[in-house]
Design an enzyme around this catalytic site. Structure first.
Site, mmCIF file in Angstrom:
data_model
loop_
_atom_site.group_PDB
_atom_site.id
_atom_site.type_symbol
_atom_site.label_atom_id
_atom_site.label_comp_id
_atom_site.label_asym_id
_atom_site.label_seq_id
_atom_site.Cartn_x
_atom_site.Cartn_y
_atom_site.Cartn_z
ATOM 1 N N LYS A 130 0.826 -1.217 0.000
ATOM 2 C CA LYS A 130 0.000 0.000 0.000
ATOM 3 C C LYS A 130 0.852 1.256 0.000
ATOM 4 O O LYS A 130 0.440 2.285 -0.530
ATOM 5 C CB LYS A 130 -0.956 0.007 1.192
ATOM 6 C CG LYS A 130 -2.019 -1.050 1.055
ATOM 7 C CD LYS A 130 -3.255 -0.739 1.876
ATOM 8 C CE LYS A 130 -4.319 -1.785 1.561
ATOM 9 N NZ LYS A 130 -5.520 -1.636 2.345
ATOM 10 N N LYS A 142 -7.920 -10.675 -8.907
ATOM 11 C CA LYS A 142 -9.062 -10.658 -7.998
ATOM 12 C C LYS A 142 -10.034 -9.519 -8.359
ATOM 13 O O LYS A 142 -9.601 -8.440 -8.732
ATOM 14 C CB LYS A 142 -8.478 -10.414 -6.597
ATOM 15 C CG LYS A 142 -9.408 -10.638 -5.461
ATOM 16 C CD LYS A 142 -8.615 -10.568 -4.161
ATOM 17 C CE LYS A 142 -9.144 -9.476 -3.270
ATOM 18 N NZ LYS A 142 -8.444 -9.378 -1.989
ATOM 19 N N LYS A 164 -12.367 -3.324 -6.057
ATOM 20 C CA LYS A 164 -12.843 -2.004 -6.456
ATOM 21 C C LYS A 164 -11.770 -1.175 -7.145
ATOM 22 O O LYS A 164 -12.061 -0.180 -7.786
ATOM 23 C CB LYS A 164 -13.360 -1.254 -5.240
ATOM 24 C CG LYS A 164 -12.281 -1.037 -4.197
ATOM 25 C CD LYS A 164 -12.542 0.189 -3.380
ATOM 26 C CE LYS A 164 -11.338 0.455 -2.517
ATOM 27 N NZ LYS A 164 -11.248 1.771 -1.992
#
Ligand code: TRP
Length: 344
Positions: free
Chosen positions: A119, A208, A211
């Site tokens: 991240k 996967k 969003k």
């Protein structure tokens, strides 16, 4: 004897997808329903975790409540007294224990966390200290309630290992403070191995469904217009084999659609494979799934619209009242251990 605790949290700051629904929410609610006689179930909304990466704060408050409503619409029985549903930030002990544990957590230890590395790399915005100590807050979430079982996806197992480490470290240094959650392998034994289930993106079926897909064309959101979602299914990537087979490596798109269909129908994958194996008309196959998706979303959105909001608020507030003293008791043990409070 107090019951053993099963605890898990689902983050609130996302537009949830059918991948989240079938991969996380539904299994969690099944677990809650199946185990609530023998176990205490803690299901919470980690709202303080929601902005460890930047979000639109004008939407957060509504999203937190929407998530609680969503659990109810997905079948969480609000009237079950062994199931607690609460908001992390409404129980201040989470934050207080985190600050204490911070000083017993290594800088290098946090820097090595895969999720942090990913991240902080993929993000052009500021990398916050909140993102860095995300796992410490998560450890507090778990340890405060003496949780034994914590069903989480594979991406969270490292955080669970850390939770065990820090709990053991503190107990070793100070004597008993925390219940140690079960090891990841024991968790898998307990929950079965299908926790890793992941619906793939419709356009790029090797990744996967999430969003963060740029266009949203490969992702079905729970709040998609049902007809729009059906169109997305019709536009899903397939292959040029012109024959339906379940083969994740060579026919990832078709295999993903077979999985989605099984989940939507609530049947076993094998049954769906048997029904469609060898069929050659991809278009017809896709229409079947498009119809099911449309039906599912229409139904789900209607349920969501009919949720009694007052009952949801009442459940949250009651659980927060009930869980505050439990969390405070653990916090006090930690405060006493480190010398902030007198030992009795
Ligand atoms: N980190 C979890 C996730 O992103 C959410 C979470 C926060 C959680 N605190 C937790 C899960 C404690 C289980 C237990 O999915």
């Amino acid at each position: 004897m107090a019951k053993d605790v099963i605890l898990t949290g689902i983050r609130a700051n996302q537009d949830l997808t059918i991948g989240n629904y079938f991969g996380a929410i539904l299994p969690m609610i099944d677990t809650a329903k199946n185990h609530s006689d023998e176990y205490q179930i803690n299901l919470f909304i980690p709202d303080l975790h929601s902005f460890t990466t930047p979000i639109d704060h004008s939407k957060l408050n509504k999203q937190i409540f929407d998530n609680a409503k969503l659990f109810a619409a997905a079948g969480l029985p609000l009237d079950n007294p062994n199931i607690y549903m609460y908001r992390q930030s409404y129980i201040p002990a989470h934050s207080e224990l985190t600050v204490i544990l911070d000083s017993f957590t290594g800088y290098g230890e946090m820097g090595r966390m895969t999720q942090f590395k990913e991240k902080s790399n993929s993000n052009n915005d500021m990398v916050s200290v909140g993102l860095f100590n995300y796992p410490v807050l998560m450890a507090s979430d778990i340890l405060l309630y003496n949780a034994k079982y914590v069903p989480v996806g594979d991406d969270q197992t490292q955080h669970l290992e850390f939770t065990r480490d820090i709990a053991q470290r503190m107990n070793k240094k100070f004597g008993y403070i925390f219940v140690i959650p079960e090891s990841v392998s024991k968790q898998h034994e307990f929950f079965g191995n299908d926790q890793g289930l992941r619906i793939k993106d419709l356009i790029d079926p090797t990744k996967k469904m999430s969003k963060s897909d740029d266009s949203g064309r490969g992702v079905i959101f729970l709040n998609d217009e049902p007809a729009v979602a059906a169109k997305k299914v019709m536009g899903a990537t397939t292959d040029d084999k012109a024959e339906i087979n379940f083969d994740r490596d060579n026919q990832p798109g078709i295999s993903n659609l077979l999985e989605i269909l099984a989940l939507l129908r609530g049947v076993r994958l094998d049954d769906v494979i048997k029904e469609f194996k060898g069929h050659t008309r991809y278009g017809d196959f896709k229409s079947v799934i498009a119809n099911e998706v449309e039906k599912f979303l229409t139904d789900f959105q209607q349920k969501l619209g009919n949720i009694d909001e007052n009952a949801v608020i009442a459940k949250l507030e009651q659980s927060e009242r009930d869980m505050t003293p439990v969390a405070n008791e653990t916090l006090l043990r930690a405060q006493q251990a480190v010398g902030l409070r007198p030992k009795d």
